[in-house]
Design a protein around this motif. Structure first.
Motif, short mmCIF file in Angstrom:
data_model
loop_
_atom_site.label_atom_id
_atom_site.label_comp_id
_atom_site.label_asym_id
_atom_site.label_seq_id
_atom_site.Cartn_x
_atom_site.Cartn_y
_atom_site.Cartn_z
N ASN A 134 1.27 -1.09 0.06
CA ASN A 134 0.03 0.07 0.09
C ASN A 134 0.80 1.11 -0.19
OD1 ASN A 134 -2.80 -0.98 0.22
ND2 ASN A 134 -2.12 -2.49 2.31
N ARG A 135 0.77 2.04 -1.21
CA ARG A 135 1.65 3.17 -0.99
C ARG A 135 0.71 4.48 -0.88
NH1 ARG A 135 5.26 1.87 -6.42
NH2 ARG A 135 6.76 -0.19 -5.67
N GLY A 136 1.77 5.06 -0.44
CA GLY A 136 0.59 6.73 -0.13
C GLY A 136 0.12 7.61 0.93
N SER A 171 -1.90 8.26 -9.13
CA SER A 171 -0.65 7.38 -8.57
C SER A 171 0.09 7.40 -10.38
CB SER A 171 -1.44 6.08 -9.07
OG SER A 171 -1.32 5.87 -10.08
N SER A 172 1.72 6.81 -9.30
CA SER A 172 2.22 7.62 -10.60
C SER A 172 2.97 9.00 -10.28
CB SER A 172 2.54 7.15 -12.11
OG SER A 172 2.63 5.53 -11.99
N TYR A 173 2.63 9.44 -8.92
CA TYR A 173 2.58 10.78 -8.43
C TYR A 173 3.01 10.85 -6.84
CZ TYR A 173 0.04 14.92 -7.80
OH TYR A 173 0.08 16.24 -7.79
N LEU A 247 -1.22 -2.29 -15.47
CA LEU A 247 -0.19 -3.14 -15.33
C LEU A 247 0.98 -2.71 -16.11
CD1 LEU A 247 1.04 -6.31 -15.19
CD2 LEU A 247 0.32 -6.31 -17.88
N ASN A 248 1.84 -2.30 -15.45
CA ASN A 248 3.55 -1.49 -15.91
C ASN A 248 4.28 -2.81 -16.43
OD1 ASN A 248 3.27 0.70 -13.05
ND2 ASN A 248 2.85 1.27 -15.51
N VAL A 249 4.90 -2.45 -17.18
CA VAL A 249 6.53 -3.44 -17.69
C VAL A 249 7.37 -2.28 -17.73
CG1 VAL A 249 7.39 -4.92 -19.37
CG2 VAL A 249 4.93 -4.53 -18.86
O1 LIG Z 1 3.32 4.03 -6.75
C1 LIG Z 1 2.86 4.23 -8.05
O2 LIG Z 1 1.92 4.77 -8.31
C2 LIG Z 1 3.15 3.02 -9.04
C3 LIG Z 1 4.02 3.74 -10.13
O3 LIG Z 1 5.62 3.68 -9.34
C4 LIG Z 1 4.39 2.96 -10.87
O4 LIG Z 1 4.77 1.35 -10.83
C5 LIG Z 1 5.00 3.51 -12.18
O5 LIG Z 1 5.64 5.01 -13.08
C6 LIG Z 1 6.82 2.43 -12.25
O6 LIG Z 1 7.88 3.64 -12.80
#
Ligand SMILES: O=C(O)C[C@@H](O)[C@H](O)C(=O)CO
Length: 271
Positions: A134-136, A171-173, A247-249
């Motif tokens: 769980n982030r953030g 997210s990614s934020y 889904l991130n690659v």
């Molecule tokens: O933490 C996140 O919100 C997800 C991102 O870190 C995402 O996986 C990404 O941008 C990886 O560089």
């Protein structure tokens, strides 16, 4: 439309097997990452021989049996929708391997690729092995499933992660980037985003922009779209009433995820 948003383009490969995304066919401007999404009907078989790419097969939904001729992973996959928010099963395959994926129900698989010249063992990454994080805080809360994080040595260069962002959150934020090969401060990693939205008529916003702004695209992303991140910051904002899955690659010259937050927005973290 810009260069970075890829809509699903279905192509029937054979009866019961439909290619939905293929970043190589779409000529995505990427050197290290490629991505396919394939729908498979029950009993239909997708087959592929990997060249100089390693591959992680993520069972996005439904169940499948995967074999590389040596190992058989039967009836894997844990969910009928990503929005059950539970981890799924995946399989790692090294370059040069041939494999088949047979639908044991109607299924959708993601094929996540990165160049590799190293032979590594085929491995089942069980849902129970996936790290849940769980982030953030506040409207920056999100749930992360670490399928192939850099701490796991299963792969040579691939990194794979799932992110769930609830209604109204980001997210990614704060915006971060990983586009300079300058360790220990930052790593160079290209990235793809495969997005789903609940309910599916929704949309999310994603901006991809570099420091110099030679890339600066703000996209309204719909259910089933792919976003390409060759470089730059790549935040995602989710409108009220909708939930986001992606889904991130990621892959690059060194298998380390070392990002830098955009300085102007880093204060978000210390509220
Ligand atoms: O933490 C996140 O919100 C997800 C991102 O870190 C995402 O996986 C990404 O941008 C990886 O560089």
């Amino acid at each position: 439309m810009g260069q970075l948003l890829k809509k699903p383009k279905t192509k029937v490969l054979k009866q019961g097997v439909t290619l939905v995304h293929d970043t190589e066919a779409e000529k995505a401007p990427l050197k290290y990452v490629s991505f396919k999404l394939v729908d498979i009907q029950a009993n239909a078989i997708y087959e592929e021989t990997l060249g100089s790419y390693e591959c992680c097969i993520v069972v996005v939904r439904g169940t499948v049996t995967v074999t590389d001729g040596e190992h058989v992973f039967s009836n894997i996959g844990t969910r009928s929708s990503v929005f059950e928010r539970k981890p799924t099963d995946s399989v790692y395959l090294s370059n040069g391997r041939s494999f088949t994926v047979t639908g044991t129900s109607e299924a959708c698989i993601a094929l996540c690729y990165a160049p590799s010249n190293k032979q590594l063992p085929t491995k089942l990454i069980k849902a129970s092995d996936v790290g849940i994080e769980n982030r953030g805080q506040l409207q920056n809360k999100r749930l992360v499933h670490n399928i192939l994080p850099d701490s796991d040595k299963t792969a040579n260069s691939l990194l794979v992660v799932e992110v769930f962002t609830e209604s109204g959150n980001w997210s990614s934020y704060p915006p971060h980037k990983h586009d300079e090969d300058n360790l220990p401060y930052e790593s160079f990693l290209e990235e793809t985003y495969y997005h789903e939205i609940d309910p599916p008529q929704g949309f999310v916003f994603q901006r991809v922009y570099t420091e110099s702004r030679n890339i600066d695209e703000t996209m309204a992303v719909e259910n089933g779209d792919v976003v390409i991140v060759p470089a730059g910051y790549h935040p995602v904002g989710v409108p009220d009433g909708y939930a986001s899955y992606y889904l991130n690659v990621m892959a690059g010259p060194v298998r380390i995820w070392k990002f830098r937050n955009e300085k102007d927005h880093e204060w978000i973290l210390s509220r």
